[in-house]
Design a protein around this motif. Structure first.
Motif, short mmCIF file in Angstrom:
data_model
loop_
_atom_site.label_atom_id
_atom_site.label_comp_id
_atom_site.label_asym_id
_atom_site.label_seq_id
_atom_site.Cartn_x
_atom_site.Cartn_y
_atom_site.Cartn_z
N GLY A 7 0.84 -1.19 0.00
CA GLY A 7 0.00 0.00 0.00
C GLY A 7 0.88 1.24 0.00
O GLY A 7 2.11 1.16 -0.16
N ALA A 8 0.24 2.37 0.20
CA ALA A 8 0.92 3.66 0.06
C ALA A 8 2.18 3.77 0.92
O ALA A 8 3.13 4.47 0.57
CB ALA A 8 -0.06 4.79 0.41
N GLY A 9 2.22 3.05 2.05
CA GLY A 9 3.37 3.14 2.95
C GLY A 9 4.68 2.73 2.30
O GLY A 9 5.75 3.21 2.69
N GLY A 29 2.77 -1.73 4.49
CA GLY A 29 2.40 -0.32 4.37
C GLY A 29 1.00 -0.04 3.87
O GLY A 29 0.81 0.82 3.02
N THR A 30 0.02 -0.72 4.44
CA THR A 30 -1.37 -0.42 4.08
C THR A 30 -2.21 -0.49 5.35
O THR A 30 -2.03 -1.40 6.17
CB THR A 30 -1.90 -1.34 2.97
OG1 THR A 30 -3.30 -1.10 2.79
CG2 THR A 30 -1.67 -2.81 3.24
N SER A 31 -3.12 0.48 5.50
CA SER A 31 -3.81 0.63 6.78
C SER A 31 -4.93 -0.39 6.99
O SER A 31 -5.54 -0.43 8.05
CB SER A 31 -4.38 2.05 6.89
OG SER A 31 -5.28 2.29 5.82
N GLY A 32 -5.23 -1.18 5.98
CA GLY A 32 -6.29 -2.20 6.15
C GLY A 32 -7.67 -1.60 6.19
O GLY A 32 -8.59 -2.16 6.76
N THR A 43 0.95 9.28 1.82
CA THR A 43 -0.05 8.22 1.99
C THR A 43 -1.42 8.89 1.99
O THR A 43 -1.54 10.10 1.81
CB THR A 43 0.20 7.42 3.29
OG1 THR A 43 0.06 8.32 4.39
CG2 THR A 43 1.59 6.78 3.30
N PHE A 44 -2.46 8.09 2.20
CA PHE A 44 -3.82 8.65 2.14
C PHE A 44 -4.33 9.10 3.49
O PHE A 44 -4.90 10.17 3.64
CB PHE A 44 -4.80 7.61 1.56
CG PHE A 44 -4.53 7.33 0.13
CD1 PHE A 44 -5.05 8.14 -0.85
CD2 PHE A 44 -3.71 6.28 -0.24
CE1 PHE A 44 -4.78 7.92 -2.19
CE2 PHE A 44 -3.42 6.04 -1.57
CZ PHE A 44 -3.96 6.86 -2.55
N ARG A 45 -4.13 8.24 4.52
CA ARG A 45 -4.84 8.46 5.77
C ARG A 45 -3.99 9.03 6.89
O ARG A 45 -4.47 9.15 8.02
CB ARG A 45 -5.54 7.16 6.20
CG ARG A 45 -6.64 6.81 5.22
CD ARG A 45 -7.31 5.48 5.40
NE ARG A 45 -8.30 5.33 4.33
CZ ARG A 45 -8.00 4.97 3.08
NH1 ARG A 45 -6.77 4.69 2.74
NH2 ARG A 45 -8.95 4.90 2.18
N ALA A 46 -2.75 9.42 6.60
CA ALA A 46 -1.95 10.10 7.61
C ALA A 46 -2.57 11.48 7.87
O ALA A 46 -3.36 11.98 7.06
CB ALA A 46 -0.51 10.25 7.11
N1 APR Z 1 6.83 1.96 5.60
C1 APR Z 1 5.76 1.14 5.71
N2 APR Z 1 4.52 1.56 5.99
C2 APR Z 1 4.35 2.89 6.17
C3 APR Z 1 5.41 3.82 6.07
C4 APR Z 1 6.71 3.31 5.77
N3 APR Z 1 7.78 4.10 5.65
N4 APR Z 1 4.90 5.06 6.30
C5 APR Z 1 3.59 4.92 6.53
N5 APR Z 1 3.25 3.60 6.47
C6 APR Z 1 1.93 2.97 6.65
C7 APR Z 1 0.99 3.69 7.60
O1 APR Z 1 1.25 3.26 8.92
C8 APR Z 1 -0.37 3.24 7.09
O2 APR Z 1 -0.77 2.05 7.75
O3 APR Z 1 1.28 2.99 5.40
C9 APR Z 1 -0.14 2.90 5.63
C10 APR Z 1 -0.81 3.83 4.66
O4 APR Z 1 -2.19 3.69 4.78
P1 APR Z 1 -3.21 4.49 3.86
O5 APR Z 1 -2.84 5.92 3.80
O6 APR Z 1 -4.58 4.15 4.32
O7 APR Z 1 -2.93 3.87 2.40
P2 APR Z 1 -3.41 2.50 1.77
O8 APR Z 1 -3.69 1.51 2.84
O9 APR Z 1 -2.46 2.14 0.71
O10 APR Z 1 -4.78 2.93 1.12
C11 APR Z 1 -5.50 1.96 0.40
O11 APR Z 1 -7.09 3.62 -0.21
O12 APR Z 1 -7.56 5.76 -0.87
C12 APR Z 1 -7.41 4.48 -1.30
O13 APR Z 1 -7.09 3.67 -3.45
C13 APR Z 1 -6.38 4.25 -2.38
O14 APR Z 1 -4.94 2.35 -2.75
C14 APR Z 1 -5.42 3.27 -1.77
C15 APR Z 1 -6.27 2.58 -0.72
#
Ligand code: APR
Length: 239
Positions: A18-20, A184-187, A29-32
């Motif tokens: 995921g975005a992390g 790296g995805t918030s689930g 990322t999206f939800r920070a």
């Molecule tokens: N390494 C690993 N993880 C990290 C890091 C890092 N350096 N920095 C932040 N993270 C983690 C955060 O702790 C968080 O759990 O990455 C996660 C990012 O979560 P979101 O912002 O929710 O992104 P994601 O889970 O990828 O979003 C899923 O939501 O908006 C939609 O389509 C979009 O694909 C996206 C989906």
């Protein structure tokens, strides 16, 4: 440092990112608290309704994301996954929710972008034409091209409420996996947040890597706390 995770000769590894995983490349990322969804309402830029209402607002958002993503470079996490694939060959499969191309630039080949790709556009009318390469940073809606059927091109992005891409291939790969690594995805977005449960049904080892616990943390057998770029290099030992 976390102890090494062993990958045995009979293992097949499914990785979900995921975005992390792109955070250390400088992409938000999206939800920070300072993330993308803090600056925008996703209902305005990432839903079929938003596209109907105001396609320029949608293209403006994705043009800004193109600008940032195309300037970014893969980090140590992307490269470590590229290296792992080199060692495991077709026993490795990568599914990313990310729409940047940093995994490809980091050396990954066997991957799907389940939420689409920033560097492509496709027909808004879903006329059956394949997505086209499109790296333009648009300044106005007039610049956006049209499909050969006449409809406008939209970002090749899965909006909220739309079905992710390549789900049957993803399901097949999860069914074959003995190890699932989620990074790296918030689930918080489904169905990706459920993949770990599907893997558990098949008794796969399930590993989460990230600096904070995701919403589905309870489903993982191992959690490696830390930034992906710091934790991933050297984490796996291929037997
Ligand atoms: N390494 C690993 N993880 C990290 C890091 C890092 N350096 N920095 C932040 N993270 C983690 C955060 O702790 C968080 O759990 O990455 C996660 C990012 O979560 P979101 O912002 O929710 O992104 P994601 O889970 O990828 O979003 C899923 O939501 O908006 C939609 O389509 C979009 O694909 C996206 C989906």
């Amino acid at each position: 440092m976390h102890s090494q995770i062993l990958i045995y000769p009979a293992d097949r590894v499914f990785v979900l990112t995921g975005a992390g995983v792109s955070a250390e490349s400088g992409l938000a990322t999206f939800r920070a608290s300072d993330g993308l969804w803090a600056g925008y309402r996703l209902e305005d830029v990432c839903t079929p309704d938003a596209w109907e209402r105001d396609p320029w607002k949608v293209w403006e958002f994705y043009s800004a994301r193109r600008r940032a993503a195309f300037a970014a470079k893969p980090n140590a996490a992307h490269r470590a996954l590229g290296e792992l694939e080199k060692r495991l060959g077709e026993r490795f499969f990568l599914c990313t929710q990310n729409v940047d191309e940093l995994h490809e630039l980091g050396g990954s080949f066997n991957l799907v972008h389940m939420h689409g790709e920033l560097a492509k556009a496709r027909c808004e009318a879903a006329c059956g034409a394949e997505p086209v390469d499109d790296r333009r940073i648009y300044e106005s809606l007039h610049e956006v091209g049209h499909c050969r059927c006449g409809a406008r091109l939209r970002p090749h992005i899965v909006f909220f409420g739309e079905t992710p891409l390549e789900l049957s291939r993803i399901q097949d790969e999860i069914n074959r996996a003995t190890v699932m690594v989620v990074i790296g995805t918030s689930g918080s977005v489904y169905p990706a947040a459920n993949f770990v449960q599907w893997a558990r049904l098949n008794k796969a080892r399930t590993i989460y890597i990230g600096p904070e616990a995701p919403l589905n943390a309870g489903a993982f057998s191992i959690t490696v706390e830390g930034k992906a770029g710091e934790v991933l290099p050297g984490l796996f030992r291929v037997e």
